[in-house]
Design a protein around this motif. Structure first.
Motif, PDB file in Angstrom:
ATOM      1  N   PHE A  71       0.854  -1.184   0.000  1.00  0.00           N
ATOM      2  CA  PHE A  71       0.000   0.000   0.000  1.00  0.00           C
ATOM      3  C   PHE A  71       0.888   1.231   0.000  1.00  0.00           C
ATOM      4  O   PHE A  71       1.835   1.320   0.787  1.00  0.00           O
ATOM      5  N   VAL A  72       0.575   2.182  -0.878  1.00  0.00           N
ATOM      6  CA  VAL A  72       1.288   3.454  -0.915  1.00  0.00           C
ATOM      7  C   VAL A  72       0.274   4.557  -0.625  1.00  0.00           C
ATOM      8  O   VAL A  72      -0.743   4.664  -1.306  1.00  0.00           O
ATOM      9  N   SER A  73       0.554   5.343   0.386  1.00  0.00           N
ATOM     10  CA  SER A  73      -0.354   6.407   0.803  1.00  0.00           C
ATOM     11  C   SER A  73      -0.431   7.502  -0.249  1.00  0.00           C
ATOM     12  O   SER A  73       0.570   7.867  -0.861  1.00  0.00           O
ATOM     13  N   SER A  74      -1.624   8.038  -0.413  1.00  0.00           N
ATOM     14  CA  SER A  74      -1.784   9.186  -1.310  1.00  0.00           C
ATOM     15  C   SER A  74      -1.584  10.493  -0.541  1.00  0.00           C
ATOM     16  O   SER A  74      -1.462  11.551  -1.141  1.00  0.00           O
ATOM     17  N   ASN A  75      -1.525  10.420   0.795  1.00  0.00           N
ATOM     18  CA  ASN A  75      -1.400  11.623   1.619  1.00  0.00           C
ATOM     19  C   ASN A  75      -0.041  11.797   2.277  1.00  0.00           C
ATOM     20  O   ASN A  75       0.368  12.924   2.565  1.00  0.00           O
TER      21      ASN A  75
ATOM     22  N   PRO B 237       3.820  11.099   1.835  1.00  0.00           N
ATOM     23  CA  PRO B 237       4.833  10.627   0.891  1.00  0.00           C
ATOM     24  C   PRO B 237       5.939   9.835   1.575  1.00  0.00           C
ATOM     25  O   PRO B 237       6.350  10.145   2.689  1.00  0.00           O
TER      26      PRO B 237
ATOM     27  N   SER C  13       7.184   0.779   0.590  1.00  0.00           N
ATOM     28  CA  SER C  13       5.731   0.938   0.659  1.00  0.00           C
ATOM     29  C   SER C  13       5.364   1.600   1.984  1.00  0.00           C
ATOM     30  O   SER C  13       6.040   1.405   2.996  1.00  0.00           O
ATOM     31  N   SER C  14       4.277   2.336   1.997  1.00  0.00           N
ATOM     32  CA  SER C  14       3.777   2.933   3.243  1.00  0.00           C
ATOM     33  C   SER C  14       3.395   1.845   4.229  1.00  0.00           C
ATOM     34  O   SER C  14       3.609   1.972   5.434  1.00  0.00           O
TER      35      SER C  14
ATOM     36  N   SER D  19      -3.684   8.726  10.053  1.00  0.00           N
ATOM     37  CA  SER D  19      -4.128   9.040   8.691  1.00  0.00           C
ATOM     38  C   SER D  19      -3.855   7.881   7.738  1.00  0.00           C
ATOM     39  O   SER D  19      -4.712   7.510   6.928  1.00  0.00           O
ATOM     40  N   LEU D  20      -2.683   7.301   7.848  1.00  0.00           N
ATOM     41  CA  LEU D  20      -2.335   6.163   7.006  1.00  0.00           C
ATOM     42  C   LEU D  20      -3.272   4.981   7.261  1.00  0.00           C
ATOM     43  O   LEU D  20      -3.791   4.372   6.325  1.00  0.00           O
TER      44      LEU D  20
ATOM     45  N   GLU E 262      -6.690   5.582   5.708  1.00  0.00           N
ATOM     46  CA  GLU E 262      -6.711   5.323   4.265  1.00  0.00           C
ATOM     47  C   GLU E 262      -6.922   3.838   3.971  1.00  0.00           C
ATOM     48  O   GLU E 262      -7.428   3.478   2.915  1.00  0.00           O
TER      49      GLU E 262
END
Length: 125
Positions: A6-10, A12, A18-19, A59-60, A63
């Motif tokens: 999973f890569v966060s859009s919020n 970086p 990967s996030s 936040s992560l 998501e």
């Protein structure tokens, strides 16, 4: 069962990772540093830095459809163990009930010269 990156859009990533990675019902979050995702500002004050890292973790997780209550283990990497009580106070605000298992270790340096980094393992229920 395989793994799913999973890569966060919020938030970086500052490197080739990967996030988070989900595997067998567990979600492994990469270490988060105190960066404001909206501005890219690195936060150096330990109170504000701790708060920002935990906000970023929350936040992560959000998501991914998870919350702080899904965390089962954290590891805190702290540049100055004398700041342990400050970190504990803020950490307790984010985990008021049934806090996850945790390790805290002092390290000599962290990326971008930040005062702390926190990684977490969550479970999908």
């Amino acid at each position: 069962m395989g793994k799913k990156a999973f890569v966060s859009s919020n938030i970086p990533a500052i490197g080739p990772y990967s996030s988070a990675v989900e595997a067998n019902g567990f979600v492994f979050l990469s270490g988060q540093i105190p960066v404001n995702p909206a501005t890219g500002e690195i936060i150096s004050d330990i109170e504000d830095a701790t708060r920002q890292v935990l906000v970023n973790i929350r936040s992560l997780l959000s998501e991914m459809g998870l919350s702080l209550t899904d965390i089962v283990k954290t590891t805190i990497f702290l540049r100055n163990m004398n700041e342990f009580s400050v970190v504990n106070k803020i950490y307790a605000d984010f985990f008021p009930q049934e806090p996850p298992a945790r390790s805290t270790v002092e390290v000599s340096a962290l990326p971008k010269g930040v005062p702390l980094e926190i990684e977490a393992v969550a479970v999908k229920r």
